[in-house]
Write a protein that holds these residues in place. Structure first.
Motif, PDB file in Angstrom:
ATOM      1  N   LYS A  85       0.813  -1.218   0.000  1.00  0.00           N
ATOM      2  CA  LYS A  85       0.000   0.000   0.000  1.00  0.00           C
ATOM      3  C   LYS A  85       0.847   1.268   0.000  1.00  0.00           C
ATOM      4  O   LYS A  85       0.420   2.320  -0.487  1.00  0.00           O
ATOM      5  CB  LYS A  85      -0.924   0.004   1.219  1.00  0.00           C
ATOM      6  CG  LYS A  85      -2.068  -0.998   1.130  1.00  0.00           C
ATOM      7  CD  LYS A  85      -2.861  -1.055   2.431  1.00  0.00           C
ATOM      8  CE  LYS A  85      -3.939  -2.108   2.370  1.00  0.00           C
ATOM      9  NZ  LYS A  85      -4.664  -2.263   3.669  1.00  0.00           N
ATOM     10  N   LEU A  86       2.063   1.183   0.567  1.00  0.00           N
ATOM     11  CA  LEU A  86       2.943   2.355   0.580  1.00  0.00           C
ATOM     12  C   LEU A  86       3.390   2.734  -0.827  1.00  0.00           C
ATOM     13  O   LEU A  86       3.605   3.916  -1.126  1.00  0.00           O
ATOM     14  CB  LEU A  86       4.177   2.079   1.445  1.00  0.00           C
ATOM     15  CG  LEU A  86       3.946   1.902   2.949  1.00  0.00           C
ATOM     16  CD1 LEU A  86       5.234   1.504   3.643  1.00  0.00           C
ATOM     17  CD2 LEU A  86       3.396   3.199   3.553  1.00  0.00           C
ATOM     18  N   PHE A  87       3.542   1.726  -1.683  1.00  0.00           N
ATOM     19  CA  PHE A  87       4.086   1.980  -3.019  1.00  0.00           C
ATOM     20  C   PHE A  87       3.048   1.827  -4.128  1.00  0.00           C
ATOM     21  O   PHE A  87       3.184   2.445  -5.181  1.00  0.00           O
ATOM     22  CB  PHE A  87       5.260   1.022  -3.282  1.00  0.00           C
ATOM     23  CG  PHE A  87       6.354   1.127  -2.249  1.00  0.00           C
ATOM     24  CD1 PHE A  87       7.221   2.216  -2.246  1.00  0.00           C
ATOM     25  CD2 PHE A  87       6.496   0.163  -1.268  1.00  0.00           C
ATOM     26  CE1 PHE A  87       8.213   2.332  -1.288  1.00  0.00           C
ATOM     27  CE2 PHE A  87       7.499   0.265  -0.307  1.00  0.00           C
ATOM     28  CZ  PHE A  87       8.364   1.354  -0.320  1.00  0.00           C
ATOM     29  N   ARG A  88       2.022   0.998  -3.883  1.00  0.00           N
ATOM     30  CA  ARG A  88       0.979   0.761  -4.886  1.00  0.00           C
ATOM     31  C   ARG A  88      -0.377   0.778  -4.188  1.00  0.00           C
ATOM     32  O   ARG A  88      -1.000  -0.276  -3.986  1.00  0.00           O
ATOM     33  CB  ARG A  88       1.192  -0.597  -5.577  1.00  0.00           C
ATOM     34  CG  ARG A  88       2.511  -0.733  -6.316  1.00  0.00           C
ATOM     35  CD  ARG A  88       2.661  -2.142  -6.929  1.00  0.00           C
ATOM     36  NE  ARG A  88       2.546  -3.201  -5.921  1.00  0.00           N
ATOM     37  CZ  ARG A  88       3.548  -3.620  -5.174  1.00  0.00           C
ATOM     38  NH1 ARG A  88       4.747  -3.078  -5.313  1.00  0.00           N
ATOM     39  NH2 ARG A  88       3.365  -4.578  -4.275  1.00  0.00           N
ATOM     40  N   PRO A  89      -0.859   1.944  -3.778  1.00  0.00           N
ATOM     41  CA  PRO A  89      -2.088   2.001  -2.974  1.00  0.00           C
ATOM     42  C   PRO A  89      -3.282   1.308  -3.611  1.00  0.00           C
ATOM     43  O   PRO A  89      -4.130   0.745  -2.907  1.00  0.00           O
ATOM     44  CB  PRO A  89      -2.335   3.512  -2.834  1.00  0.00           C
ATOM     45  CG  PRO A  89      -0.990   4.141  -3.036  1.00  0.00           C
ATOM     46  CD  PRO A  89      -0.275   3.282  -4.018  1.00  0.00           C
ATOM     47  N   ASP A  90      -3.366   1.334  -4.938  1.00  0.00           N
ATOM     48  CA  ASP A  90      -4.523   0.746  -5.618  1.00  0.00           C
ATOM     49  C   ASP A  90      -4.341  -0.735  -5.931  1.00  0.00           C
ATOM     50  O   ASP A  90      -5.301  -1.414  -6.300  1.00  0.00           O
ATOM     51  CB  ASP A  90      -4.807   1.508  -6.920  1.00  0.00           C
ATOM     52  CG  ASP A  90      -5.160   2.967  -6.656  1.00  0.00           C
ATOM     53  OD1 ASP A  90      -5.774   3.232  -5.610  1.00  0.00           O
ATOM     54  OD2 ASP A  90      -4.808   3.821  -7.494  1.00  0.00           O
ATOM     55  N   ASN A  91      -3.110  -1.245  -5.799  1.00  0.00           N
ATOM     56  CA  ASN A  91      -2.843  -2.634  -6.159  1.00  0.00           C
ATOM     57  C   ASN A  91      -1.700  -3.164  -5.297  1.00  0.00           C
ATOM     58  O   ASN A  91      -0.607  -3.442  -5.794  1.00  0.00           O
ATOM     59  CB  ASN A  91      -2.486  -2.731  -7.652  1.00  0.00           C
ATOM     60  CG  ASN A  91      -2.385  -4.169  -8.115  1.00  0.00           C
ATOM     61  OD1 ASN A  91      -3.033  -5.049  -7.569  1.00  0.00           O
ATOM     62  ND2 ASN A  91      -1.561  -4.403  -9.118  1.00  0.00           N
ATOM     63  N   PRO A  92      -1.931  -3.287  -3.975  1.00  0.00           N
ATOM     64  CA  PRO A  92      -0.816  -3.580  -3.069  1.00  0.00           C
ATOM     65  C   PRO A  92      -0.167  -4.938  -3.264  1.00  0.00           C
ATOM     66  O   PRO A  92       1.038  -5.087  -3.056  1.00  0.00           O
ATOM     67  CB  PRO A  92      -1.451  -3.472  -1.680  1.00  0.00           C
ATOM     68  CG  PRO A  92      -2.911  -3.630  -1.903  1.00  0.00           C
ATOM     69  CD  PRO A  92      -3.195  -3.075  -3.247  1.00  0.00           C
ATOM     70  N   LEU A  93      -0.937  -5.973  -3.651  1.00  0.00           N
ATOM     71  CA  LEU A  93      -0.368  -7.301  -3.868  1.00  0.00           C
ATOM     72  C   LEU A  93      -0.193  -7.556  -5.358  1.00  0.00           C
ATOM     73  O   LEU A  93      -1.122  -7.374  -6.145  1.00  0.00           O
ATOM     74  CB  LEU A  93      -1.269  -8.382  -3.280  1.00  0.00           C
ATOM     75  CG  LEU A  93      -1.281  -8.586  -1.770  1.00  0.00           C
ATOM     76  CD1 LEU A  93      -2.132  -9.795  -1.417  1.00  0.00           C
ATOM     77  CD2 LEU A  93       0.116  -8.748  -1.209  1.00  0.00           C
TER      78      LEU A  93
END
Length: 433
Positions: free
Chosen positions: A147-155
């Protein structure tokens, strides 16, 4: 009062001990004044010397063979023997150390020979570690960091299909209480176009379990998921120290390198799979909509009892806190139930391509964070990537670790009707670069 399920020991410090009651009996490698490095068993505040016990004739048959292997200056030979040898040695130790042991009349006069105060002993890395693999099975850590780097696609799409891992550096795995030097390396400052060289400014810990490998497999032969438990010798605590700023610059396209290889701390005692048997639980159900593991990663028995219920704790002690007499401050309380994949699944995946595992190889689980504040297994998560400062009882604040900080991991197993057991501590103090 002694019961059949929770017997007491004639080593009185073991009775009610938070980590090492009679029900635990973890193994480790120690040295003591005048004695060579050798294998021993933690019992209360004492170490039971396997070599000394062998010399005075306390083991027979399969237990003797196992004790002989475990008494050497490394546990690789013991791990190679597999579960039957571990069980034989454990059963004999349970009889020897029980307060009603039939050998008690022989043991008491020899107590000073076969027992050494733990406080007077030095602990060593339990095995010669040929290879070290760090996994990423803590799903809440993966989500929090994502979530820190890809808030919309964390996994990333592969996470729920593949137990993600990378090969770490075995040469810098160190025993608890070994100081850790802040690493130097390249970092790219925000807004900069070229990197600079110097000490890491974003040094972090990662709360993990370590997994010790037993017999292993031949090259080219995979370990089936249903047989994977036979190759899991025991567990320890593991701190995967991480230089976050080095990692951010170096990890693409091949992953962590210098940001992880400078040090990995482990606790000294190997808690066996047998000691953990009462604390096995079903693997938590996957959220609705998550894919079923591929066939080579799925075993019904592993899903029903392949997970563990181990409480994990992180504490921090700064130099200023020490000077003020302030106790270590708890940063997180988590649990191994936060593993998305079981250890058996990790073993099966690691070998499915024919990769050879050997006795004494070590796995890290990856950071085992919980989903809520107070359960995060790294400062990266607690500080939201360095945006939020953590305030300590001394009035100090932390976003990442500072020189002189001591990180302490602890782990405990609790279950109604059973004696609680623990892992000892995994400690490390950060030194300046």
């Amino acid at each position: 009062m002694t019961t059949s399920s929770n017997p007491l020991s004639w080593v009185t410090s073991a009775n009610g001990h938070s980590d090492f009651p009679l029900q635990n009996l973890p193994l480790g490698i120690f040295s003591h004044s005048g004695l060579s490095k050798r294998g021993g068993v933690a019992i209360g505040e004492m170490i039971f010397d396997l070599r000394a016990a062998l010399d005075v004739g306390f083991f027979n048959g399969a237990a003797r063979d196992a004790a002989e292997a475990a008494s050497r200056d490394q546990l690789n030979d013991f791990f190679a023997l597999g579960a039957p040898a571990r069980q034989a040695l454990r059963n004999e130790l349970l009889h020897l150390l029980d307060e009603n042991s039939p050998q008690l009349s022989r043991l008491r006069p020899l107590a000073d020979t076969v027992l050494h105060p733990m406080s007077e002993c030095q602990m060593h890395v339990p095995a010669r570690i040929g290879d070290y693999t760090d996994f990423y099975v803590g799903i809440h850590h993966a989500l929090n960091v994502g979530k820190l780097f890809r808030p919309d696609n964390p996994l990333l799409p592969n996470y729920k299909y593949v137990p993600i891992g990378y090969h770490g550096r075995a040469s810098t795995i160190c025993i608890s209480d070994t100081p850790v030097k802040r690493p130097n390396g390249q970092t790219l400052a925000p807004g900069a176009t070229v990197p600079e060289f110097g000490p890491s400014k974003r040094l972090d810990y990662e709360l993990e379990m370590g997994v010790w490998i037993g017999p292993g497999n031949a090259i080219g032969e995979a370990i089936a998921i249903g047989e994977a438990a036979e190759h899991i010798a025991g567990f320890c605590l593991l701190n995967d120290w991480s230089a976050r700023d080095l990692q951010a610059w170096e990890y693409q396209p091949l992953g962590p390198f210098l940001s992880k290889s400078f040090a990995t701390s482990i606790s000294a005692w190997v808690v066996t799979a047998e000691a953990l048997a009462p604390f096995r639980i079903a693997q938590p159900a996957r959220p609705e909509g998550d894919p079923q593991p591929l066939a080579y990663l799925f075993d019904a028995a592993d899903q029903q009892g392949g997970a563990l219920d181990i409480e994990l704790e992180v504490l921090l002690l700064t130099e200023q806190m020490k000077a003020q007499g302030i106790a270590p401050h708890r940063l997180a309380l988590s649990n191994t139930q936060n593993m998305y994949w079981t250890v058996a699944q990790m073993v099966a995946h690691h070998t499915v391509n024919g990769c050879k595992l050997q006795p004494g190889d070590l796995f890290g689980t990856g950071t085992l964070s919980g989903p809520l504040a107070g359960q995060f297994g790294s400062l990266l998560e607690i500080s939201e990537g360095g945006k939020q400062a953590l305030t300590l009882p001394s009035g100090e604040s932390r976003r990442f670790l500072e020189d002189g900080d001591e990180v302490i991991f602890r782990a405990r197993c609790h279950r109604q009707g059973y004696a609680s057991i623990g892992f000892g501590e995994c400690r490390g103090t950060l030194l300046g670069a």
